[in-house]
Design an enzyme around this catalytic site. Structure first.
Site, PDB file in Angstrom:
ATOM      1  N   GLY A  46       0.874  -1.407   0.021  1.00 29.50           N
ATOM      2  CA  GLY A  46       0.088  -0.006   0.065  1.00 29.50           C
ATOM      3  C   GLY A  46       0.881   1.107  -0.056  1.00 29.50           C
ATOM      4  N   GLN A  51       2.838  10.195   1.328  1.00 33.99           N
ATOM      5  CA  GLN A  51       4.166   9.203   1.437  1.00 33.99           C
ATOM      6  C   GLN A  51       5.087   9.860   0.101  1.00 33.99           C
ATOM      7  OE1 GLN A  51       2.627   5.274   2.110  1.00 33.99           O
ATOM      8  NE2 GLN A  51       4.327   5.163   3.327  1.00 33.99           N
ATOM      9  N   CYS A  93       6.017  -0.561   7.305  1.00 39.45           N
ATOM     10  CA  CYS A  93       5.672   0.731   6.685  1.00 39.45           C
ATOM     11  C   CYS A  93       6.873   1.056   5.410  1.00 39.45           C
ATOM     12  CB  CYS A  93       5.256   1.689   7.442  1.00 39.45           C
ATOM     13  SG  CYS A  93       4.703   3.361   6.621  1.00 39.45           S
ATOM     14  N   LEU A  94       6.574   1.292   4.310  1.00 42.11           N
ATOM     15  CA  LEU A  94       7.552   1.901   3.334  1.00 42.11           C
ATOM     16  C   LEU A  94       8.221   3.068   3.736  1.00 42.11           C
ATOM     17  CD1 LEU A  94       5.744   1.189  -0.028  1.00 42.11           C
ATOM     18  CD2 LEU A  94       7.462  -0.174   1.209  1.00 42.11           C
ATOM     19  N   HIS A 135      -4.109   1.061   7.862  1.00 41.05           N
ATOM     20  CA  HIS A 135      -2.858   1.724   7.728  1.00 41.05           C
ATOM     21  C   HIS A 135      -2.778   2.906   6.537  1.00 41.05           C
ATOM     22  CE1 HIS A 135       1.727   1.007   7.692  1.00 41.05           C
ATOM     23  NE2 HIS A 135       1.498   1.741   6.913  1.00 41.05           N
ATOM     24  N   GLU A 136      -3.273   2.689   5.494  1.00 36.35           N
ATOM     25  CA  GLU A 136      -3.343   3.720   4.617  1.00 36.35           C
ATOM     26  C   GLU A 136      -4.233   5.295   4.767  1.00 36.35           C
ATOM     27  OE1 GLU A 136      -0.829   3.688   2.540  1.00 36.35           O
ATOM     28  OE2 GLU A 136      -0.446   1.359   3.237  1.00 36.35           O
ATOM     29  N   HIS A 139      -2.170   7.084   7.286  1.00 40.06           N
ATOM     30  CA  HIS A 139      -1.244   7.832   6.670  1.00 40.06           C
ATOM     31  C   HIS A 139      -1.983   9.141   6.061  1.00 40.06           C
ATOM     32  CE1 HIS A 139       2.501   5.977   6.197  1.00 40.06           C
ATOM     33  NE2 HIS A 139       1.911   4.994   5.825  1.00 40.06           N
TER      34      HIS A 139
HETATM   35 NI    NI Z   1       2.913   2.988   5.471  1.00 36.31          NI
END
Ligand code: NI
Length: 170
Positions: A46, A51, A93-94, A135-136, A139
């Protein structure tokens, strides 16, 4: 399509509140295509627009990454309208590379959103997809998974981050 740079913790853009999308124009389509490509290249399941430095309510999710069938979804202006149950699972998480932690989330969610053309849709999800959606959407509201863990674990994360960051500067 082009890869975009993924902003990493503690970049401030990750904490900014994102704005709802109003124009479903070429610029939005390009952003979405770039986000999809960037998510697959990472690889991740995701990615939220902030981000990649764009404070808009857009997220792309594919919990089928690495499997034969794509289960790509694009959520614009998503809103959780119902949550049920509770589950704990390992998350990464990226924007926080090389860190995973157990995070408690709702087991099921119902989301109202728009698709990339601006049509309204509703998604009912459980398991990994429900987790990825939460999660997204976190963000998009300026939250990271480290805001969803206990105070002691968060302190441990901060110390580890400070230590590793200091080490990389030498
Ligand atoms: Ni993330």
């Amino acid at each position: 399509m082009a890869l975009r740079e993924i902003n990493k913790y503690p970049d401030k853009v990750l904490r900014e509140k994102t704005e709802p999308v109003e124009e479903f124009d070429g610029e939005l389509q390009k952003l979405i295509d770039d986000m999809i490509e960037t998510m697959y290249a990472a690889p991740g399941v995701g990615l939220a627009a902030n981000q990649v430095g764009v404070p808009k309510q857009v997220t792309v999710i594919d919990v089928g990454v690495g499997q034969e069938e794509s289960s790509l979804i694009v959520l614009v202006n998503p809103e959780i309208v119902h949550c049920g149950g509770e589950s704990s699972s390992e998350e990464g998480c990226l924007s926080i590379p090389e860190y995973t932690t157990m995070v408690k989330r709702a087991e099921t969610v119902k989301v109202k959103c728009l698709d990339r053309e601006g049509n309204s849709c509703e998604i009912q999800a459980d398991g990994l997809l429900a987790r990825a959606i939460q999660h997204e959407i976190d963000h998009l509201n300026g939250y990271l998974l480290i805001d969803r863990i206990g105070r002691i674990k968060k302190e441990f994360f901060r110390k580890r981050y400070a230590r590793e960051h200091a080490a990389s500067k030498k």
